[in-house]
Design a protein around this motif. Structure first.
Motif, PDB file in Angstrom:
ATOM      1  N   SER A   1     -10.638   7.912  -6.479  1.00  0.00           N
ATOM      2  CA  SER A   1     -11.479   7.191  -7.442  1.00  0.00           C
ATOM      3  C   SER A   1     -12.377   8.088  -8.279  1.00  0.00           C
ATOM      4  O   SER A   1     -12.538   7.845  -9.475  1.00  0.00           O
TER       5      SER A   1
ATOM      6  N   ARG B   1       0.850  -1.193   0.000  1.00  0.00           N
ATOM      7  CA  ARG B   1       0.000   0.000   0.000  1.00  0.00           C
ATOM      8  C   ARG B   1       0.885   1.243   0.000  1.00  0.00           C
ATOM      9  O   ARG B   1       1.552   1.535   0.990  1.00  0.00           O
TER      10      ARG B   1
ATOM     11  N   ASN C   1      -8.010   6.200  -1.189  1.00  0.00           N
ATOM     12  CA  ASN C   1      -8.483   5.588  -2.437  1.00  0.00           C
ATOM     13  C   ASN C   1      -9.828   6.158  -2.867  1.00  0.00           C
ATOM     14  O   ASN C   1     -10.090   6.319  -4.062  1.00  0.00           O
TER      15      ASN C   1
END
Length: 463
Positions: free
Chosen positions: A455, A386, A451
């Motif tokens: 997105s 990550r 994230n």
């Protein structure tokens, strides 16, 4: 016999100085290479790993835990040496799979200056505590705290170890570690033979404390199994040795170091278990061992502690100079500056010893809890790949772990009773579970939020 132990110390010190060839280059002083530029081989690296982790404080802890909590206390302490397995996995991923040349470089890339800075604070304090703790054990061996013999032994060992460490740096440390480990193994075998011949080291003695899952020994074992995922990463002595040789040699050295060190800790700790099984009311561990083993084996018991202290001190000084000069670049990376750094760390360790040590000695035990902020780093950033964990997740976990370590220190030293009157290892277990669980949650939430923010932007890009 009064001069036997000092005689052993002087002899080991002389041989250590003879093995310490002068380092004239940064590669020899900081990276452990020989004068010909060769890295350490498998067994030199393995035994150096072992002897630097079996330090005087560790041996005393293993024996004392065995004395009070039976074989389960000793096994709990031995469980921390599974750190060699997790440490080897950390090194393999960080160095050989991802190409970093230090822990600081990895943390700098993932979390910026704060990432490396927080880590440097933790490992700097750990190195200083190792100098302090080992000098303190030596002082206690030679005299009562504050006595002349106590002071002279601490200062004498500090000067001798500092002298040969400054001569050869990490390369000298590796060479002397090999000698000191072989001596330690020989002494340990003689001690075990003496215990067996005495007739007191029996299966009944080793199992005089039954296994009860809520007792301190099994509880501490659970703590160890939680902390081994982060503990090696905050130990610069272990990590430094992961950057010296090729991949196969490094991998095998960590594997061998795990079983050898665990065996040594269990064997030495079993002497404490034996003492606990034969103790009378009011006895201390040393009094029982003296009565059971006799004068000469107790001399060897002290010699084992002195040798382990010397091996840890020279390795700690080498890692301290590498940390400050190479990894942190506080000053120009030269051999001269490395030697100055060693001297400063030893001076600080001496100051802590003579400043009064009741709470400081207790504080050494909290480093495992402080290191737990690195567990989510290992799980998410290193092994999980990550790359978008936000800085706030890292810093919040760091503060959480430091708070947990401070809480354990105040609770175990009886400065506070916020967690009630349960045993200190039960408190440590609850603190460790909380730090690990909440830390991983902070990383997971940070990754999830990062994230999600990215997105929508990604979805507007049309093919």
């Amino acid at each position: 016999m009064d001069y036997a132990l000092p005689g052993i110390v002087v002899t080991v010190a002389l041989f250590s100085m003879m093995l310490s060839s002068r380092a004239n280059s940064n590669h020899t002083f900081f990276n452990g290479l020989s004068a010909n530029g060769n890295p350490p081989g498998l067994w030199m690296l393995t035994l150096s790993q072992v002897t630097t982790w079996i330090f005087a404080r560790s041996l005393m802890n293993a024996a004392i835990l065995g004395y009070y909590y039976g074989i389960w206390g000793t096994l709990a302490y031995a469980a921390y040496y599974l750190s060699f397995l997790t440490g080897g996995m950390i090194i393999d991923s960080l160095r050989f799979k991802q190409g970093y040349d230090s822990i600081q470089a990895f943390l700098q890339v993932r979390f910026g200056a704060w990432g490396a800075g927080c880590y440097n604070v933790v490992v700097g304090l750990r190195l200083l505590s190792e100098v302090f703790a080992n000098l303190l054990v030596i002082g206690i061996l030679f005299g009562v705290t504050g006595s002349q013999s106590y002071a002279l032994s601490v200062i004498g060992l500090a000067l001798v170890t500092l002298f040969y460490s400054m001569i050869g740096g990490l390369h000298a440390s590796l060479r002397t570690d090999l000698l000191q480990m072989l001596l330690f193994i020989g002494i340990l075998l003689v001690l075990m033979l003496s215990a067996l011949v005495s007739g007191h080291l029996t299966l009944d003695a080793l199992t005089f404390k039954p296994f009860e899952i809520d007792q301190p020994g099994p509880v501490l074992m659970a703590v160890a199994l939680l902390q081994i995922w982060s503990y090696p990463m905050h130990d610069p002595v272990m990590m430094d040795r992961g950057f010296l040789s090729d991949r196969e040699t490094t991998r095998r050295s960590f594997l061998h170091a795990a079983w050898i060190s665990m065996l040594c800790i269990i064997l030495f700790g079993s002497l404490g278990v034996m003492a606990g099984a034969n103790a009378l009311a009011g006895d201390t561990m040393n009094q029982v061992l003296s009565r059971v083993l006799g004068e000469i084996p107790m001399l060897l018991f002290g010699a084992a502690l002195v040798i382990s202290a010397m091996s840890t001190l020279d390795s700690t000084l080498s890692s301290a100079s590498r940390l400050a000069v190479v990894n942190m670049r506080v000053i120009e990376p030269t051999v001269r500056n490395g030697r100055i750094t060693m001297a400063l760390f030893m001076l600080l360790g001496l100051l802590l010893v003579f400043a009064g040590n009741k709470d400081l000695f207790s504080a050494v035990a909290v480093s495992g809890t402080a290191s737990m902020y690195l567990a989510p780093v290992v799980f998410f950033s290193l092994w999980g790949g990550r790359e978008n964990i936000p800085l706030w997740s890292y810093l919040a976990t760091f503060v959480l772990a430091i708070t947990g370590a401070a809480l354990y220190f105040t609770e175990s030293a009886n400065h506070t009773q916020w967690l009630g009157d349960m045993h200190k290892y039960t408190k440590l277990l609850y603190i460790s579970i909380s730090v690990l669980g909440i830390g991983c949650l902070l990383f997971w939430v940070g990754d999830l939020l990062t994230n999600r923010r990215r997105s929508p932007v990604a979805s507007t890009v049309q093919p």
